[in-house]
Design an enzyme around this catalytic site. Structure first.
Site, short mmCIF file in Angstrom:
data_model
loop_
_atom_site.label_atom_id
_atom_site.label_comp_id
_atom_site.label_asym_id
_atom_site.label_seq_id
_atom_site.Cartn_x
_atom_site.Cartn_y
_atom_site.Cartn_z
N ARG A 77 -42.60 -58.55 83.32
CA ARG A 77 -41.64 -59.03 84.32
C ARG A 77 -41.93 -60.46 84.76
NH1 ARG A 77 -41.91 -53.23 87.28
NH2 ARG A 77 -44.06 -53.50 86.68
N PHE A 120 -37.84 -54.23 83.16
CA PHE A 120 -37.76 -53.11 82.20
C PHE A 120 -36.38 -52.45 82.18
CE2 PHE A 120 -42.50 -52.67 83.26
CZ PHE A 120 -42.83 -53.58 82.27
N LYS A 186 -50.56 -42.04 78.31
CA LYS A 186 -50.61 -40.84 79.13
C LYS A 186 -50.49 -41.22 80.61
CE LYS A 186 -54.75 -40.06 80.78
NZ LYS A 186 -55.34 -41.25 81.42
N LYS A 220 -61.61 -41.96 69.40
CA LYS A 220 -63.06 -42.20 69.46
C LYS A 220 -63.71 -41.60 68.21
CE LYS A 220 -63.38 -42.24 74.51
NZ LYS A 220 -63.94 -43.51 74.91
N GLU A 254 -68.06 -40.04 84.86
CA GLU A 254 -67.95 -41.50 84.99
C GLU A 254 -68.63 -41.93 86.28
OE1 GLU A 254 -64.06 -43.34 83.46
OE2 GLU A 254 -63.47 -41.46 84.41
N ASP A 273 -55.37 -37.09 85.12
CA ASP A 273 -55.90 -38.29 84.47
C ASP A 273 -56.81 -37.95 83.30
OD1 ASP A 273 -56.31 -41.06 84.23
OD2 ASP A 273 -58.14 -40.98 85.41
N HIS A 278 -57.47 -35.79 77.90
CA HIS A 278 -58.70 -36.07 77.16
C HIS A 278 -59.56 -34.81 76.97
CE1 HIS A 278 -57.50 -40.09 77.78
NE2 HIS A 278 -58.15 -40.35 78.90
N LYS A 378 -65.17 -38.70 88.87
CA LYS A 378 -65.43 -40.11 89.14
C LYS A 378 -66.61 -40.19 90.10
CE LYS A 378 -61.63 -41.97 87.28
NZ LYS A 378 -61.71 -42.93 86.16
C1 BG6 Z 1 -58.41 -43.24 81.07
C2 BG6 Z 1 -58.36 -42.84 82.51
O1 BG6 Z 1 -57.46 -42.54 80.34
O2 BG6 Z 1 -59.70 -42.96 80.57
C3 BG6 Z 1 -59.44 -43.54 83.32
O3 BG6 Z 1 -57.08 -43.17 83.05
C4 BG6 Z 1 -60.79 -43.32 82.70
O4 BG6 Z 1 -59.44 -43.07 84.66
C5 BG6 Z 1 -60.75 -43.65 81.21
O5 BG6 Z 1 -61.72 -44.14 83.37
C6 BG6 Z 1 -62.03 -43.27 80.55
O6 BG6 Z 1 -62.03 -43.75 79.24
P1 BG6 Z 1 -63.37 -44.01 78.48
O7 BG6 Z 1 -62.96 -44.40 77.12
O8 BG6 Z 1 -64.10 -45.08 79.23
O9 BG6 Z 1 -64.11 -42.71 78.53
#
Ligand code: BG6
Length: 527
Positions: A77, A120, A186, A220, A254, A273, A278, A378
């Site tokens: 934008r 958009f 996602k 990965k 994390e 998330d 994942h 987190k």
């Molecule tokens: C993302 C999430 O999809 O994956 C984040 O939105 C997260 O919150 C991240 O930190 C983690 O990815 P990676 O590759 O660092 O494990």
């Protein structure tokens, strides 16, 4: 053809090369040259573009994996010249690229970057995009092939795909001359109903084969290696079932908080998330049945079967088996960390989870009776994503008097960091005392292969250019995962957080997460 590698750590191999089985996925289409194309990134001013996408493209170019005829257009934008965009992206590559940057390569790369400014939802923008891209086709020989990467808020997915279709940027799937594909970040939907609606919207404009739902965990190396480990070897498969396995644990930990993504987190939360996508993807690769081939659909079919075998909780089980948490103030990496509720753009009374732990059951022959424990959070003590498959203890006959003989065997897959695999088994301690001690055999990618692993986005963008959607989630994978997760989220939404659901930043989540396993006489593997 086999790859060659030297293992400097193994004296017998010094100076020699070893035949290694190739990555099974990499063999697919390896000889093919990547087709010419233009990649249009919607949301080019965002964090993902600067930290991941552009550095990934740069590394692909350096590894000779980008098409010779390739252009990347940033669509966003903000008003900006192509020159400004190139300068910004050069700085980002210097900061975030995994490989060293050289001025000459940077220049070669940034010559392929262009910028297009539009909202958009602005029809005129999409109208103007046509001559803009056609002009690039002429100059760079990109043949009309298009990949649109939607790195935008999920609420724009439908809008952008509608506009792309309405302004003829999406071609028929069967067009033999040129292709158009859309990569969607996602989360795919907010819950089951919205994911179904989104799918309805998207398929009005695109066929399923043109939609690439990205889950970067699938890109990965260590996640791809789960299938090679399981189905490229014969010694493990016989053990991979409820006869031998006691439990499986998956942790996605994390140490970072939500960073500057308060607004996103308030609408998403940890489950949407990380767990819905994942973690469920990792779980399905660890536990699915062998596919009949490495075809995208054979692999995805098996993942779907597995996801559909996850037992849904009864209402009264949610509280017992699905726990949430939210971080309070604390210490992480030696520094004070503020509470989630004090983060920018977060409601000071927020009921959003930053941690979740669950006990799952898979109702199929292989896994009946084996508890699967998953957790993600987190502001945990460290960044660690691991799968731990713990085996049943041996019969208590021979060594039962030996107090130190108490350790079950484990396979540990370190998805990150220190990517690798360890096997833990018991060994006699040298000496006359007959002591037994668990020891570990360890494989590390970096020391064995002598190089770091590529970034997930490199593999995934390359696969999309090649038209291979194996490592992207098919819609039914996403929907099955939502079917399991949505009722839990609905239940949590109704209830404010209780005191014991909070955890101090820098700890492994609320105490209830420990109790979940302790009640079953188990504990989380130390990470
Ligand atoms: C993302 C999430 O999809 O994956 C984040 O939105 C997260 O919150 C991240 O930190 C983690 O990815 P990676 O590759 O660092 O494990």
């Amino acid at each position: 053809m086999a790859m060659k590698s030297e293992d400097p750590n193994y004296s017998n191999l010094k100076g020699q090369t070893v035949d290694l089985p190739e990555d099974l996925f990499a063999q697919k289409g390896k000889e093919k040259t990547p087709p010419p194309c233009i990649l249009v990134i919607f949301g080019a001013s965002g964090d993902l573009t600067k930290k991941k996408l552009i550095p990934a493209l740069y590394n692909l170019m350096n590894d000779g994996l980008l098409p010779a005829n390739f252009v990347c257009v940033g669509f966003a934008r903000r008003g900006k010249s192509a020159e400004d965009f190139r300068k910004e992206m050069s700085e980002n590559i210097k900061e975030y690229s995994r490989s060293k940057t050289e001025e000459k390569e940077l220049e070669m790369f940034t010559e392929k970057l262009f910028y297009f400014q539009s909202n958009f939802d602005d029809d005129q923008g999409y109208e103007n995009l046509t001559p803009f891209l056609e002009d690039l086709d002429k100059k760079f020989g990109t043949n009309g092939n298009r990949i649109y990467y939607l790195s935008v808020q999920p609420s724009y997915f439908s809008v952008i795909s509608d506009k792309l279709k309405a302004h003829n940027h999406i071609y028929d799937e069967n067009d033999k001359e040129k292709f158009s594909r859309v990569i969607i970040e996602k989360p795919f939907g907010h819950d089951l109903a919205s994911a179904q609606n989104l799918q309805k919207d998207m398929t009005q404009n695109l066929s399923e084969n043109q939609i690439y739902r990205i889950d970067h965990y699938l890109g990965k190396e260590t996640v791809q290696n789960l299938l090679v480990f399981r189905f490229g070897n014969s010694i493990y498969e016989g053990l991979w079932n409820n006869r031998y396995v006691d439990n499986i644990q998956i942790t996605v930990g994390e140490s970072i908080g939500i960073e500057s993504r308060g607004a996103f987190y308030e609408s998403a939360g940890l489950c949407r998330d990380i767990i819905q996508n994942h973690l469920m993807q990792v779980l399905s690769l660890v536990t699915m049945e062998p596919p009949t081939s490495l075809d995208a659909n054979s692999i995805r079919d098996e993942k779907v079967k597995l996801l559909s075998a996850i037992r849904h909780y009864r209402d009264d089980e949610i509280e017992k088996y699905a726990l949430r948490g939210q971080y309070k103030e604390g210490f992480v990496d030696g520094e004070t960390a503020k509470a989630y509720r004090q983060e920018e753009n977060v409601n000071p009374e927020s009921n959003v989870e930053t941690f979740a732990a669950m006990r799952l059951s898979i109702d199929n022959w292989r896994w009946a009776g084996v508890p699967i424990y998953i957790r993600a959070g987190k502001r945990l003590p460290k960044r660690a994503t691991e799968v731990c498959v713990t085996f049943k203890r041996p019969p208590n006959i021979l060594f039962n008097k030996n107090e130190t003989f108490n350790s079950p065997n484990c396979f540990i897959f370190r998805i990150q960091p220190n990517e690798g695999i360890s096997i833990r088994f018991n060994s006699k301690v040298p000496g006359t005392a007959n002591l037994i001690q668990p020891v570990t055999m360890d494989f590390q990618y970096e020391s064995f292969f002598g190089k770091g692993v590529p970034e997930a986005y490199e593999r995934l963008i390359h696969d999309c250019i090649m038209g291979d959607n194996t490592l992207f989630a098919r819609v039914d994978e996403s929907l099955h995962s939502w079917e399991f997760i949505s009722p839990i989220l609905d239940r949590w939404k109704e209830k404010p957080f209780t005191e014991e659901e909070f955890y101090s930043a820098g700890t492994w989540g609320p105490i209830n997460s420990e109790l979940l396993l302790r009640e079953e006489k188990r504990s989380w593997k130390m990470l």
